[in-house]
Write an enzyme that holds these catalytic residues in place. Structure first.
Site, PDB file in Angstrom:
ATOM      1  N   GLY A  34      65.424  48.482  81.169  1.00 24.04           N
ATOM      2  CA  GLY A  34      65.640  47.530  80.257  1.00 24.04           C
ATOM      3  C   GLY A  34      66.101  48.444  79.036  1.00 24.04           C
ATOM      4  O   GLY A  34      66.157  49.431  78.723  1.00 24.04           O
ATOM      5  N   GLU A  36      65.987  49.363  75.788  1.00 22.94           N
ATOM      6  CA  GLU A  36      65.402  50.506  75.127  1.00 22.94           C
ATOM      7  C   GLU A  36      64.852  51.505  76.005  1.00 22.94           C
ATOM      8  O   GLU A  36      64.860  52.565  75.717  1.00 22.94           O
ATOM      9  CB  GLU A  36      64.224  49.909  73.951  1.00 22.94           C
ATOM     10  CG  GLU A  36      64.904  49.100  73.132  1.00 22.94           C
ATOM     11  CD  GLU A  36      64.862  47.452  73.205  1.00 22.94           C
ATOM     12  OE1 GLU A  36      64.905  46.818  72.749  1.00 22.94           O
ATOM     13  OE2 GLU A  36      64.539  47.278  74.749  1.00 22.94           O
ATOM     14  N   ASN A  38      66.277  52.401  78.932  1.00 22.27           N
ATOM     15  CA  ASN A  38      67.421  52.988  79.224  1.00 22.27           C
ATOM     16  C   ASN A  38      67.907  54.193  78.233  1.00 22.27           C
ATOM     17  O   ASN A  38      68.277  55.195  78.642  1.00 22.27           O
ATOM     18  CB  ASN A  38      68.578  52.034  79.548  1.00 22.27           C
ATOM     19  CG  ASN A  38      68.434  50.960  80.627  1.00 22.27           C
ATOM     20  OD1 ASN A  38      67.488  51.226  81.415  1.00 22.27           O
ATOM     21  ND2 ASN A  38      68.974  49.722  80.542  1.00 22.27           N
ATOM     22  N   ASN A 167      72.862  43.066  70.965  1.00 23.79           N
ATOM     23  CA  ASN A 167      72.441  42.570  72.307  1.00 23.79           C
ATOM     24  C   ASN A 167      72.180  41.087  72.277  1.00 23.79           C
ATOM     25  O   ASN A 167      70.987  40.752  72.547  1.00 23.79           O
ATOM     26  CB  ASN A 167      71.375  43.610  72.890  1.00 23.79           C
ATOM     27  CG  ASN A 167      72.005  44.406  73.487  1.00 23.79           C
ATOM     28  OD1 ASN A 167      73.003  44.472  74.086  1.00 23.79           O
ATOM     29  ND2 ASN A 167      71.022  45.615  74.030  1.00 23.79           N
ATOM     30  N   ARG A 169      71.453  37.421  73.713  1.00 24.66           N
ATOM     31  CA  ARG A 169      71.463  37.121  74.948  1.00 24.66           C
ATOM     32  C   ARG A 169      70.926  35.440  74.865  1.00 24.66           C
ATOM     33  O   ARG A 169      70.118  34.991  74.239  1.00 24.66           O
ATOM     34  CB  ARG A 169      70.193  37.708  75.631  1.00 24.66           C
ATOM     35  CG  ARG A 169      70.097  39.454  75.885  1.00 24.66           C
ATOM     36  CD  ARG A 169      70.980  39.328  77.175  1.00 24.66           C
ATOM     37  NE  ARG A 169      71.187  40.834  77.484  1.00 24.66           N
ATOM     38  CZ  ARG A 169      71.971  41.772  76.990  1.00 24.66           C
ATOM     39  NH1 ARG A 169      72.976  41.242  76.089  1.00 24.66           N
ATOM     40  NH2 ARG A 169      71.990  42.883  77.422  1.00 24.66           N
ATOM     41  N   GLY A 280      76.009  49.699  77.920  1.00 23.93           N
ATOM     42  CA  GLY A 280      75.840  49.527  76.238  1.00 23.93           C
ATOM     43  C   GLY A 280      74.726  50.351  75.949  1.00 23.93           C
ATOM     44  O   GLY A 280      74.720  50.917  74.841  1.00 23.93           O
ATOM     45  N   ASP A 281      73.704  50.424  76.819  1.00 25.94           N
ATOM     46  CA  ASP A 281      72.596  51.261  76.388  1.00 25.94           C
ATOM     47  C   ASP A 281      72.930  52.823  76.506  1.00 25.94           C
ATOM     48  O   ASP A 281      72.465  53.513  75.402  1.00 25.94           O
ATOM     49  CB  ASP A 281      71.118  50.842  77.136  1.00 25.94           C
ATOM     50  CG  ASP A 281      71.071  49.589  77.289  1.00 25.94           C
ATOM     51  OD1 ASP A 281      70.965  48.846  76.239  1.00 25.94           O
ATOM     52  OD2 ASP A 281      70.698  49.065  78.375  1.00 25.94           O
ATOM     53  N   ASP A 317      69.898  51.083  86.277  1.00 28.57           N
ATOM     54  CA  ASP A 317      69.752  51.026  84.782  1.00 28.57           C
ATOM     55  C   ASP A 317      70.110  52.174  84.029  1.00 28.57           C
ATOM     56  O   ASP A 317      70.380  52.471  82.838  1.00 28.57           O
ATOM     57  CB  ASP A 317      68.697  50.345  84.201  1.00 28.57           C
ATOM     58  CG  ASP A 317      68.659  48.697  84.448  1.00 28.57           C
ATOM     59  OD1 ASP A 317      69.058  48.267  85.668  1.00 28.57           O
ATOM     60  OD2 ASP A 317      68.351  48.102  83.475  1.00 28.57           O
TER      61      ASP A 317
END
Length: 340
Positions: A34, A36, A38, A167, A169, A280-281, A317
């Site tokens: 997930g 944060e 990651n 982010n 969604r 992106g994380d 992830d």
């Protein structure tokens, strides 16, 4: 050792094996991750005291998620236990002209139903240098938005730098809902990260003349809105990754940053993608690492882009790379030769 706190939802990811479609699969690979979470794993790998905050059910699946974080050195002592379920998402990996697909099953997850009173944020942020979260957390529920704001307020009170990855969604909320919540939160943000869609749908800033679906990126369009965003919200840094989507298998990957003085675009990497989830994380974590290390904005951006380029080659992830691997890529070693 500098302390970083991240707040968000860790989920159970059920992925089809290889490149199978949902309708083909008779089994799924179980992975935890997930946004944060990651980021927390990456920063732990880089040697920071990386503390992850969330709420997970008091059962074996919740414990498995905690164990996944502990395996990579994340501090899980502030994870609250309770609630009925962990969020789930199903992932189908695309290839060539066929895009990847995500199906969510996350309604009423433990963190979505949590309340501000569940967390002792004054304690959590003691000695914290940096706090990171994303626009996903306030999107999951009204309580999620309240928790995000409370955490930001406490982080600023503790003297921490606050960053957010916007982010957006679309399966969680509308642009109108997002802007109503996110624009208010920007009061507490120092470093704002987001791509062109995020900036438009979360904050209402839209660069003109871009068509990333055709592999076209015009950095000059970003410079205009970055200056507008910084002027309105007083960010120290405005940052965007630039993904040029040639196909589901091949992307161009770079980023840009603006610190009020300099507008800088990084080196571009042409990627053959193994798994883009968490890309992106991994970029956000690399950028945070660079800035905490005292690198210039340009140096931190290059570190973040290189870290994320490597993440695209890793299944799952989490970005399981070391500082040395990232620095080698920054220095130009992209040969992929066997290390003996």
């Amino acid at each position: 050792m500098k302390k970083v706190v991240t707040l968000g939802e860790i989920m159970l990811r059920l992925s089809t094996p290889g490149y199978e479609r949902f309708v083909q699969a008779d089994q799924f690979d179980a992975i935890y991750g997930g946004g944060e979470a990651n980021v927390a794993v990456s920063l732990a790998n880089y040697g920071f005291d990386s503390c992850y905050v969330t709420k997970l059910p008091e059962n074996e699946i919740g414990q498995a998620a905690v164990n996944a974080l502990r395996r990579y050195g994340v501090n899980t002592s502030e994870i609250i236990r309770g609630g009925e379920r962990i969020g789930i998402y199903f992932s189908e990996t695309g290839a060539s002209a066929r895009p990847s697909k995500i199906i969510y099953d996350r309604a009423n997850s433990a963190i979505a139903m949590a309340e501000v009173k569940d967390f002792d944020f004054d304690h959590i942020f003691e000695g914290t240098d940096w706090f990171h979260t994303s626009g996903i957390t306030p999107a999951i529920s009204k309580q999620g938005a309240e928790i995000t704001k409370a955490a930001m307020v406490a982080a600023k009170k503790a003297g921490a730098t606050v960053s957010i990855d916007l982010n957006y969604r679309k399966k969680l909320w509308t642009p109108q809902q997002a802007q109503q919540v996110m624009r208010e939160l920007m009061e507490y943000v120092d470093v704002c990260i987001g791509n062109e869609e995020d900036a438009s749908l979360c904050l209402g800033f839209t660069p003109q003349g871009l068509d990333v679906t055709q592999g076209q990126v015009d950095s000059a369009a970003y410079e205009i809105i970055f200056k507008q965003m910084r002027e309105e919200f007083n960010f120290t840094h405005v940052v965007s990754s630039l993904r040029e989507s040639y196909s589901a298998s091949d992307n161009g990957w770079s980023a840009i940053i603006y610190d009020g003085n300099t507008f800088y675009q990084s080196k571009k990497y042409d990627l053959r993608i193994v798994d883009r989830v968490g890309g992106g994380d991994s970029f956000a974590a690399g950028l945070i690492c660079g800035l905490l290390d005292g690198k210039t904005a340009e140096e931190a951006l290059e570190f973040g882009v290189a870290a994320s380029a490597l993440k695209h080659t890793i299944k799952g992830d989490f970005n399981l790379v070391s500082r040395n691997e990232v620095e080698n890529l920054v220095q130009g070693d992209a040969s992929g030769r066997v290390q003996r």
